[in-house]
Design a protein around this motif. Structure first.
Motif, PDB file in Angstrom:
ATOM      1  N   HIS A  31       0.846  -1.199   0.000  1.00  0.00           N
ATOM      2  CA  HIS A  31       0.000   0.000   0.000  1.00  0.00           C
ATOM      3  C   HIS A  31       0.880   1.248   0.000  1.00  0.00           C
ATOM      4  N   ARG A  40      -4.616   1.920  -4.301  1.00  0.00           N
ATOM      5  CA  ARG A  40      -4.806   2.356  -2.903  1.00  0.00           C
ATOM      6  C   ARG A  40      -6.181   1.964  -2.385  1.00  0.00           C
ATOM      7  N   GLU A  41      -7.208   2.138  -3.211  1.00  0.00           N
ATOM      8  CA  GLU A  41      -8.561   1.753  -2.793  1.00  0.00           C
ATOM      9  C   GLU A  41      -8.652   0.241  -2.586  1.00  0.00           C
ATOM     10  N   THR A  44      -6.956  -0.680   0.666  1.00  0.00           N
ATOM     11  CA  THR A  44      -7.781  -0.257   1.803  1.00  0.00           C
ATOM     12  C   THR A  44      -8.885  -1.272   2.068  1.00  0.00           C
ATOM     13  N   GLU A  47      -7.277  -4.514   3.470  1.00  0.00           N
ATOM     14  CA  GLU A  47      -6.844  -4.310   4.859  1.00  0.00           C
ATOM     15  C   GLU A  47      -8.035  -4.319   5.808  1.00  0.00           C
ATOM     16  N   ARG A  48      -9.114  -3.644   5.406  1.00  0.00           N
ATOM     17  CA  ARG A  48     -10.310  -3.602   6.255  1.00  0.00           C
ATOM     18  C   ARG A  48     -10.883  -5.000   6.458  1.00  0.00           C
ATOM     19  N   TYR A 103      -3.992   0.930   9.782  1.00  0.00           N
ATOM     20  CA  TYR A 103      -5.001   0.700   8.742  1.00  0.00           C
ATOM     21  C   TYR A 103      -5.877   1.953   8.577  1.00  0.00           C
ATOM     22  N   LYS A 104      -6.296   2.538   9.684  1.00  0.00           N
ATOM     23  CA  LYS A 104      -7.149   3.732   9.612  1.00  0.00           C
ATOM     24  C   LYS A 104      -6.414   4.903   8.974  1.00  0.00           C
ATOM     25  N   PHE A 106      -4.063   4.686   6.696  1.00  0.00           N
ATOM     26  CA  PHE A 106      -4.063   4.405   5.255  1.00  0.00           C
ATOM     27  C   PHE A 106      -5.435   4.722   4.655  1.00  0.00           C
ATOM     28  N   ALA A 107      -6.501   4.307   5.336  1.00  0.00           N
ATOM     29  CA  ALA A 107      -7.858   4.527   4.833  1.00  0.00           C
ATOM     30  C   ALA A 107      -8.170   6.017   4.712  1.00  0.00           C
TER      31      ALA A 107
END
Length: 141
Positions: A31, A40-41, A44, A47-48, A103-104, A106-107
């Motif tokens: 990422h 990137r999407e 995300t 990862e979620r 993770y957040k 990155f999101a």
């Protein structure tokens, strides 16, 4: 016999949890290296789903089954190796939640770390796994 079933499911939950602990930071590496919006999407979403759908339920199952085993065999709490194992577990849980915070970031598109950082960060659970397994199997003290 019940104890062995609980122990078996505990080990299964640990394996699932560690799979996520190994893979999520690797996703962070890719990422952090991605340059286009589509990648990137995609990362995300991956990862979620990994964090919320696999890692978090596996952590909860690991803890619940581990606590139940301690309830069934409280003598384990008198052993020195178990105290070290539980201390490492607390640190590993902190690592788990730090992955959630990353993770957040990155999101939200606010990551500031490079892929090199995540390559090193990815190695931490390996060290935990080695020590925890050795303690649980060898019961050195």
């Amino acid at each position: 016999m019940t104890y062995l079933w609980i122990k078996a499911f505990h080990i299964i939950a640990v394996v699932c949890w560690f799979a996520g602990l190994f893979y999520l930071p690797r996703l962070f590496v890719y990422h952090a290296m991605s340059t286009d919006t589509v990648s990137r999407e995609r990362f995300t979403i991956m990862e979620r789903k990994l964090y919320r759908g696999i890692m978090h339920p596996s952590l909860i199952a690991t803890l619940a089954l581990g606590i139940y085993m301690l309830y069934m065999n409280p003598a384990l709490l008198k052993m020195g190796w178990m105290h070290i194992k539980l201390t490492l577990l607390v640190l590993l849980i902190a690592y788990h939640f730090s992955l959630g915070a990353i993770y957040k970031r990155f999101a939200q598109g606010t990551n500031q770390k490079s892929h090199v950082f995540y390559r090193w960060f990815n190695e931490l659970p390996v060290l935990f796994l080695i020590v925890i397994v050795l303690l649980a199997i060898l019961k050195p003290f």
